[in-house]
Design a protein around this motif. Structure first.
Motif, PDB file in Angstrom:
ATOM      1  N   LEU A 191      32.303  -9.448 -15.262  1.00  0.00           N
ATOM      2  CA  LEU A 191      31.604  -8.198 -14.960  1.00  0.00           C
ATOM      3  C   LEU A 191      30.135  -8.409 -15.308  1.00  0.00           C
ATOM      4  N   HIS A 192      29.266  -8.228 -14.314  1.00  0.00           N
ATOM      5  CA  HIS A 192      27.823  -8.372 -14.525  1.00  0.00           C
ATOM      6  C   HIS A 192      27.205  -7.031 -14.904  1.00  0.00           C
ATOM      7  N   VAL A 193      26.254  -7.081 -15.820  1.00  0.00           N
ATOM      8  CA  VAL A 193      25.398  -5.937 -16.122  1.00  0.00           C
ATOM      9  C   VAL A 193      23.979  -6.433 -15.875  1.00  0.00           C
ATOM     10  N   TRP A 194      23.426  -6.039 -14.725  1.00  0.00           N
ATOM     11  CA  TRP A 194      22.129  -6.556 -14.296  1.00  0.00           C
ATOM     12  C   TRP A 194      21.003  -5.945 -15.114  1.00  0.00           C
ATOM     13  N   GLN A 195      20.061  -6.791 -15.472  1.00  0.00           N
ATOM     14  CA  GLN A 195      18.917  -6.393 -16.292  1.00  0.00           C
ATOM     15  C   GLN A 195      17.651  -6.229 -15.460  1.00  0.00           C
ATOM     16  N   VAL A 196      17.750  -6.521 -14.177  1.00  0.00           N
ATOM     17  CA  VAL A 196      16.647  -6.349 -13.233  1.00  0.00           C
ATOM     18  C   VAL A 196      17.165  -5.496 -12.079  1.00  0.00           C
ATOM     19  N   PRO A 197      16.265  -4.876 -11.329  1.00  0.00           N
ATOM     20  CA  PRO A 197      16.683  -3.922 -10.288  1.00  0.00           C
ATOM     21  C   PRO A 197      17.209  -4.585  -9.008  1.00  0.00           C
ATOM     22  N   VAL A 198      18.459  -5.040  -9.056  1.00  0.00           N
ATOM     23  CA  VAL A 198      19.063  -5.659  -7.869  1.00  0.00           C
ATOM     24  C   VAL A 198      19.638  -4.583  -6.953  1.00  0.00           C
TER      25      VAL A 198
END
Length: 185
Positions: free
Chosen positions: A135-142
């Protein structure tokens, strides 16, 4: 579910903020598991691959960095289940979707994940790899938001550069990030 998903994003982002500088992650034991020549590289902390650390923001198994012309950017925290076949918890319901890869190859020059198989066949000398759920938690606005599954590498690098332009991500000393131009409307 929305509140639970946003809580996961916030607690994860707070916990991994100390790894915005790649050297902090490597000093803490994260090692690359994908080819470091790629624009997006996954780093793993093997000691966190235990059942007691499932979805624990203080023990994120993997960190993902994009390498832009202006320096590396922490783009995602990635939770991994301890074993292939283990199902990940979904505190945010369908907003927290886990996924696994069944088409990766390993055993390249550095023994890392070297790429994708074609029809389940890896290049000579490499082996297919099944991953645990992640499970990814993106730290940039993808595109798709902070819990989206798999944006393209191009989308990730573009989001990393935007974060550098906005002052939200570090820039290698001496590098000059171009200013944002144009308007969005």
């Amino acid at each position: 579910q929305m509140e639970d998903a946003m809580q996961l994003v916030q607690t994860t982002s707070s916990a991994v903020a100390k790894y915005k500088d790649l050297s902090a992650a490597t000093a803490d034991g994260y090692v690359p598991i994908t080819d470091t020549r790629y624009p997006v590289v996954h780093y793993l902390k093997l000691s966190y691959m235990q059942g007691k650390y499932v979805l624990d923001p203080n023990h994120v198994q993997s960190l993902v960095y994009a390498f832009t012309p202006y320096g590396p950017v922490l783009v995602a925290a990635m939770y991994l289940m301890p074993s292939v076949g283990d199902k990940g918890p979904m505190p945010g319901g369908c907003l927290t979707q886990w996924h696994a890869h069944t088409n990766l190859c390993t055993g390249g020059p550095a023994g890392t994940i070297s790429g994708f198989s074609t029809d389940g066949v890896c290049p000579s000398g490499e082996n297919p790899l099944l991953t645990p759920e992640m499970l990814h938690v993106w730290q940039v606005p993808v595109p798709g938001g902070p819990l989206t599954m798999d944006p393209t590498d191009q989308q990730v690098v573009e989001a990393a550069i935007m974060a550098q332009q906005d002052g939200q991500a570090p820039v290698t000393p001496g590098a000059q990030v171009p200013a944002v131009t144009g308007s969005f409307g």
